[in-house]
Every structure is written in C-alpha cells, then in structure tokens.
Design a protein around this motif. Structure first.
Motif, mmCIF file in Angstrom:
data_model
loop_
_atom_site.group_PDB
_atom_site.id
_atom_site.type_symbol
_atom_site.label_atom_id
_atom_site.label_comp_id
_atom_site.label_asym_id
_atom_site.label_seq_id
_atom_site.Cartn_x
_atom_site.Cartn_y
_atom_site.Cartn_z
ATOM 1 N N TRP A 160 30.117 41.067 -4.129
ATOM 2 C CA TRP A 160 28.835 40.811 -3.493
ATOM 3 C C TRP A 160 28.671 39.313 -3.261
ATOM 4 O O TRP A 160 29.090 38.488 -4.054
ATOM 5 N N GLY A 161 28.028 38.962 -2.146
ATOM 6 C CA GLY A 161 27.812 37.563 -1.806
ATOM 7 C C GLY A 161 26.863 36.892 -2.785
ATOM 8 O O GLY A 161 25.852 37.461 -3.174
ATOM 9 N N THR A 162 27.219 35.694 -3.221
ATOM 10 C CA THR A 162 26.383 34.931 -4.148
ATOM 11 C C THR A 162 26.207 33.522 -3.613
ATOM 12 O O THR A 162 26.967 33.055 -2.762
ATOM 13 N N SER A 168 18.229 32.064 -4.842
ATOM 14 C CA SER A 168 19.459 32.160 -5.623
ATOM 15 C C SER A 168 19.876 33.623 -5.702
ATOM 16 O O SER A 168 19.044 34.501 -5.963
ATOM 17 N N VAL A 169 21.158 33.882 -5.459
ATOM 18 C CA VAL A 169 21.741 35.216 -5.633
ATOM 19 C C VAL A 169 22.974 35.019 -6.498
ATOM 20 O O VAL A 169 23.964 34.446 -6.058
ATOM 21 N N THR A 200 15.689 36.968 0.904
ATOM 22 C CA THR A 200 17.097 36.769 0.570
ATOM 23 C C THR A 200 17.745 38.121 0.343
ATOM 24 O O THR A 200 17.077 39.097 0.006
ATOM 25 N N TRP A 201 19.052 38.193 0.560
ATOM 26 C CA TRP A 201 19.779 39.446 0.396
ATOM 27 C C TRP A 201 21.242 39.147 0.118
ATOM 28 O O TRP A 201 21.678 38.003 0.163
ATOM 29 N N SER A 202 21.977 40.208 -0.157
ATOM 30 C CA SER A 202 23.407 40.091 -0.384
ATOM 31 C C SER A 202 24.082 41.322 0.192
ATOM 32 O O SER A 202 23.507 42.412 0.196
ATOM 33 N N THR A 203 25.289 41.147 0.679
ATOM 34 C CA THR A 203 26.073 42.269 1.187
ATOM 35 C C THR A 203 27.418 42.290 0.489
ATOM 36 O O THR A 203 27.896 41.265 0.014
ATOM 37 N N GLN A 204 28.013 43.462 0.441
ATOM 38 C CA GLN A 204 29.303 43.598 -0.231
ATOM 39 C C GLN A 204 30.465 43.537 0.739
ATOM 40 O O GLN A 204 31.496 42.968 0.441
ATOM 41 N N SER A 205 30.333 44.147 1.888
ATOM 42 C CA SER A 205 31.459 44.199 2.824
ATOM 43 C C SER A 205 30.939 44.341 4.240
ATOM 44 O O SER A 205 29.759 44.551 4.460
ATOM 45 N N LEU A 206 31.840 44.269 5.169
ATOM 46 C CA LEU A 206 31.480 44.453 6.571
ATOM 47 C C LEU A 206 31.763 45.871 7.038
ATOM 48 O O LEU A 206 31.689 46.167 8.215
#
Length: 136
Positions: free
Chosen positions: A45-47, A54-55, A73-79
């Motif tokens: 996951w994006g940090t 802050s992630v 704010t958010w985070s993604t794991q993959s495309l």
C-alpha cells in the motif's frame, strides 16, 4: 424398465446442464480479490507523509492522519482493475472531529477528479458522492 431408464437419463442430463450453468468462474477461483490485514508494511500500500497528511503502517494497520482541515487522503495497493466486487473493511476512527469521514473510493478513472466515494462519520453521517470531471 425402458421408461425408467429414459427418465433417469433425462434427470442426469438436466442435472449436468444445471451444474454447467451454475459452475463458478474458474478465473475468479484461481485469482481472488486481494485481502490484507495491514500487519506487514511489505503488502504494497502507498505510504508517505507531508504537511497535509500522513499514510503509514502503524499499530498493525494502515494509519491515515489528516493535518489540514477538509483535506482528503487515500492509499491504493495496485493498478489492477476489478469489476462487480463486494468490498468489506474494518475501520477504527480515532478522530475527535465528529464530521471526519472515512470510506471507500470506487471506479477511479485514472485521475483524482472522476470516481465514486462512500463515506461515513463517527456520528453515522453517510456520504455518497459521484465526482465527474471532463476535460476538453
């Protein structure tokens, strides 16, 4: 006797046809949707941290802190793209702001200006948004 064999044959063919129609998608069985308990910072996951948010992995979870009011704010794991999904999440909201929302972004189309968002606040305020932006 011949009649009984015909009926039995018909029932077997009908049962096999029903099984063939109800057979699960083999691809979905071999490639299930990802699942993550966020216990490892190597799960992809994006940090990152800046002056607005802050992630980071912390306390066996993916911790998101917002420093700027009304900042998202958010985070993604993959495309990887998924369709027709069932999504479940467990969230621990430690914000003191009763209007702080947390939720899920779906159908993001390659920009931060076109997506669906469902969010909920600690006071059970439900927020459903469809964000669309077209260029040109």
């Amino acid at each position: 006797m011949k009649s009984n064999l015909r009926v039995l044959g018909f029932i077997i063919i009908l049962a096999l046809t029903a099984l063939a129609c109800a057979a699960p998608n083999v691809s979905s069985l071999l490639n299930p949707m990802p699942s993550d308990d966020f216990s490892s910072d190597s799960s992809g996951w994006g940090t990152g941290t800046d002056s607005s948010s802050s992630v980071e992995y912390a306390n066996d979870g993916l911790q998101m802190i917002v420093y700027t009011p009304f900042y998202v704010t958010w985070s993604t794991q993959s495309l990887e793209t998924f369709e027709n999904v069932h999504i479940e999440v467990s969230v621990k909201n430690e914000s003191t702001d009763p209007e702080a929302l947390y939720g899920i972004v779906c159908n993001e189309l390659g920009s931060t200006e076109s997506f669906y968002y469902v969010g909920i606040s600690p006071g059970w305020l439900l927020c459903l948004h469809q964000i669309r932006c077209c260029t040109g």
